[in-house]
Structures are given as C-alpha cells and as structure tokens.
Enzyme design. Structure first.
Site, mmCIF file in Angstrom:
data_model
loop_
_atom_site.group_PDB
_atom_site.id
_atom_site.type_symbol
_atom_site.label_atom_id
_atom_site.label_comp_id
_atom_site.label_asym_id
_atom_site.label_seq_id
_atom_site.Cartn_x
_atom_site.Cartn_y
_atom_site.Cartn_z
ATOM 1 N N GLU A 160 0.799 -1.240 0.000
ATOM 2 C CA GLU A 160 0.000 0.000 0.000
ATOM 3 C C GLU A 160 0.828 1.285 0.000
ATOM 4 O O GLU A 160 0.622 2.178 0.809
ATOM 5 C CB GLU A 160 -0.935 0.005 1.211
ATOM 6 N N GLU A 205 -6.082 -10.897 -1.054
ATOM 7 C CA GLU A 205 -6.856 -10.708 0.189
ATOM 8 C C GLU A 205 -8.353 -10.694 -0.136
ATOM 9 O O GLU A 205 -9.067 -9.758 0.186
ATOM 10 C CB GLU A 205 -6.452 -9.386 0.870
HETATM 11 C C1 XIL Z 1 -6.085 -6.613 8.534
HETATM 12 C C2 XIL Z 1 -6.374 -7.795 9.440
HETATM 13 O O1 XIL Z 1 -7.231 -8.679 8.778
HETATM 14 C C3 XIL Z 1 -7.000 -7.318 10.709
HETATM 15 O O2 XIL Z 1 -7.157 -8.409 11.606
HETATM 16 C C4 XIL Z 1 -6.159 -6.218 11.334
HETATM 17 O O3 XIL Z 1 -6.804 -5.711 12.450
HETATM 18 C C5 XIL Z 1 -5.914 -5.098 10.349
HETATM 19 O O4 XIL Z 1 -5.313 -5.636 9.189
HETATM 20 N N1 XIL Z 1 -4.828 -4.826 3.955
HETATM 21 C C6 XIL Z 1 -3.822 -5.665 4.358
HETATM 22 C C7 XIL Z 1 -4.041 -6.579 5.498
HETATM 23 O O5 XIL Z 1 -2.771 -5.736 3.687
HETATM 24 O O6 XIL Z 1 -2.862 -6.840 6.222
HETATM 25 C C8 XIL Z 1 -5.128 -6.061 6.417
HETATM 26 O O7 XIL Z 1 -5.363 -7.054 7.417
HETATM 27 C C9 XIL Z 1 -6.368 -5.708 5.644
HETATM 28 C C10 XIL Z 1 -6.081 -4.642 4.626
#
Ligand code: XIL
Length: 380
Positions: A161, A266
């Site tokens: 990001e 994701e």
């Molecule tokens: C999220 C997790 O799922 C949560 O449990 C945590 O509180 C916050 O992070 N983008 C990403 C992930 O790259 O690492 C994030 O994961 C969600 C958004």
C-alpha cells in the site's frame, strides 16, 4: 469432539455432506485439488488458528487450501515490537503449519505504514529518524525476518500500500524519510536476504487507472534496475458494486503486459451495504455503527445469499479465464466468523464475505467454483 473429527475427516476427502451427519458420502473434491491445479488457492491464518485453538478452521485451512498467508503475525508490530526485540513464536508456528500441510507459505508484509510500531521510524524524542537510520533499520528488519525463514517462504509481500488512489505516493513515514527510494531498497534487501524467494508489491484499488499506472511505473522501474519483482498482489476487498468485473479484468490485463504475474491476495466480498463508496482496503477506515447498515444479524436471506454466490462466482470465473497470468488467489480468512470485515470499515457488524460459513461449512459457492473449474479446459 466426535463431530469435529468427522468434519475434519470429511474435509480431508471432500466438500459434500460434511455436516457430520452424512460422513459416508464425502467423496467430492476440494478446492486445493481442483482450482489449486491452476493457481495457488490460499487462506489467511489468524493467531487462534496458528496456535491450534480454532481446530475446525485449521481443518478447513489444511484440507481446502494449498497456500497460507499470515493475517497478523508477521507484520512489524507483531514480529518486531521493539528495537532489538523480535517475537517469532507465532510466525514460526505459521510456517510450520504450511510445511506440515504441503502449502505454499506467503510472508506478509515487510514494509507497510500500518501495524508499524512507533519506534521504527522515530527517535527517542519521537521525531523522524534520518534516512541513514531508517535504511539501517529496514535492512536489519528485512534481513532478520526474511533470513529466518529463508528457503521456507515461497514469496514475500515486500511493500504494501505505498500509493494513494490518485497515483501519488502515500505520505507514509517511509516515503517522508526516504522518498521513492524506500521501495527499491526494500526489494533489494529482501532479495539479498533470500535470493530464491519470490517478491511482490501488494495494494488495493488497482481498478483505479491513476493508481494502477503508478504501480506499473514502479514495476518497470524495478525491472529497469534489475531488481526482482515476481508479481503484483491485488488485495480484493470487494463491495457489492465495486470494483466491477471489468475493472478487475482491466487491472489483470494491464499488469500482465508489464511482465509480472498477478495475485489476488486478500479476497473477501462483503454482503453488507457500504457506509461510503470506493473504500478499497484502507485498513484504518472506521465509520460509526448504524443498524441500517447491519441488516443481516440473524442470517442472510436466501435471495441475498444467492446474489452473493453469483457475484463471488463471477470473480472466480474471471480468475479462471486469466489463469495463465494469475498465480495465486488467497481468501482473507477461513470462515465468516473470522473475517476482519465484521469489524471493518464499521465495527460490530455481522458479515458473510468468505467461502465457509460461521459453522465452518462450505457455502454453495464452493461447489459451484469446483464445478466451474472442472469444466475449464486444462490448457495451462
Ligand atoms: C487486517 C487484518 O485482517 C485485521 O485483523 C487487522 O486488524 C488489520 O489488518 N490490507 C492488508 C491486510 O494488507 O494486512 C489487512 O489485514 C487488511 C487490509
């Protein structure tokens, strides 16, 4: 306990009749042995799964998926909470889990502005450290973490990001202190620490043209400098109307032209209304709770579930269509109860974004994905 054993057994041989009542008829195929032939099919593991507390999810993760990503345990805040102090306990268990179940283990993530402990970019007075100090900390962190799992991790999300939606660099501490160079440096250090490991850049909202173009410029710059980059990860935290299939397809096609593989890293598809349009995956968005945007606390109505199924399936059809360039699709969680989307971007809602329900049963979409895969010509 008996039900758990039956469920575990059923998941090891198939998806059908896996309620524990019908154990004799569990002979259908799993995701990992079907769609997993075309690209890795992954899930994340949270700490309760890695430490074995949540046994039902562990059974699904092991039997249905051939890749795992860590939901939290490898982020800087978890693995390197203080200068000079690492905590590898959960991360070690995560890597062990993947090896035990013959899964491709993914590292997530080395450089990210979130889950970043204050100490990493600041000095004792709380001021930004100098570029030299930050470079040294990044190098030490990356060498230590990547080095520890050398040869055991298939690929790392090196930088997560780094861009804003308009294609400019996100104003993170890394960018503020090191400028654009922080990204090539991170890729260089990761490659030095494990030369055989795949390296990825990961972000959300790649359907937005300025952001996608900025990421493609980055890929080309890394390639120009002969720095390793194997794939771009598109997070895939999906909403009902956004991004569209066309938007995601455009991103896949454009990235492929830049000579990198594409990963959906994701994936989750909310069944709930959005508090605001185009949230992408901005992890720290936090909107006020309102019952009108939490309509399915007692379960999804059939028509909503059917629409959700078709919507999720249409994304899998797209991924299968582009299986020549997609190397992995990872769900961001095992079952609905685990999903971060119950708490993001509004806390306390009940969401249904994953492939397995709160009772750890496969949703109808799982069988549909498997059928779709079986009908896909194996021309890879
Ligand atoms: C999220 C997790 O799922 C949560 O449990 C945590 O509180 C916050 O992070 N983008 C990403 C992930 O790259 O690492 C994030 O994961 C969600 C958004």
């Amino acid at each position: 306990m008996k039900k758990l054993l039956l469920t575990t057994l059923c998941f090891s041989i198939g998806i059908s009749g896996c309620t524990g009542k019908d154990s004799g008829h569990c002979k259908e195929l799993t995701l990992r042995e079907t769609i997993g032939k075309y690209f890795l099919i992954g899930t994340t593991l949270n700490n309760r799964q890695i430490t074995g507390t949540d046994k039902e999810s562990c059974a699904i993760a092991a039997n249905q998926f051939n890749s795992i990503s860590p939901e939290g345990c490898m982020k800087i805040k978890a693995i390197h909470p203080e200068e000079g102090r690492y905590d590898f306990a959960v991360a070690d268990g995560f890597v062990d889990f993947g090896e035990k179940h013959q899964q491709a283990v993914i590292g997530h993530t080395l450089v990210w502005h979130a889950a970043l402990p204050d100490w990493f970019c600041t000095d004792k007075e709380g001021k930004d450290v100098s570029p030299e100090v930050l470079k040294q900390r990044m190098r030490e962190h990356i060498y230590t973490v990547v080095g520890r799992y050398k040869g055991r991790i298939k690929g790392w999300d090196v930088v997560n990001e780094a861009f804003a939606d308009d294609g400019t660099y996100r104003n993170s501490p890394f960018y503020r202190i090191l400028g654009e160079e922080f990204i090539p440096l991170a890729f260089q250090y990761a490659h030095e620490a494990d030369p055989d490991c795949e390296l990825y850049y990961n972000d959300f909202n790649l359907h937005l043209t300025p952001k996608r173009e900025a990421i493609i410029r980055l890929v080309k710059e890394l390639q120009r400098r002969n720095l390793r980059i194997d794939a771009v990860g598109m997070q895939g935290h999906l909403w009902k109307g956004s991004p569209t299939i066309e938007g995601v397809e455009c991103a896949i096609v454009d990235l492929a032209k830049a000579d990198v593989k594409v990963m959906v890293t994701e994936l989750d598809l909310t069944a709930l209304p959005a508090p605001k349009k185009d949230l992408g995956g901005e992890a720290w968005a936090d909107f006020e709770y309102d019952a009108s945007i939490d309509p399915y606390r007692d379960g999804l109505p059939d028509d909503v579930e059917q629409q959700w199924t078709e919507h999720m399936l249409s994304f899998f059809k797209l991924f299968l269509k582009h299986k020549d360039v997609i190397t992995r699709v990872t769900l961001w969680g095992v079952s609905d109860g685990d999903s971060w989307r119950n708490g993001w971007p509004v806390r306390g809602r009940v969401d249904y974004p994953l492939l397995f329900d709160r009772s750890h049963q496969p949703k109808p979409v799982v069988e549909r994905i498997i059928k779709e895969t079986e009908n896909t010509p194996n021309d890879k």
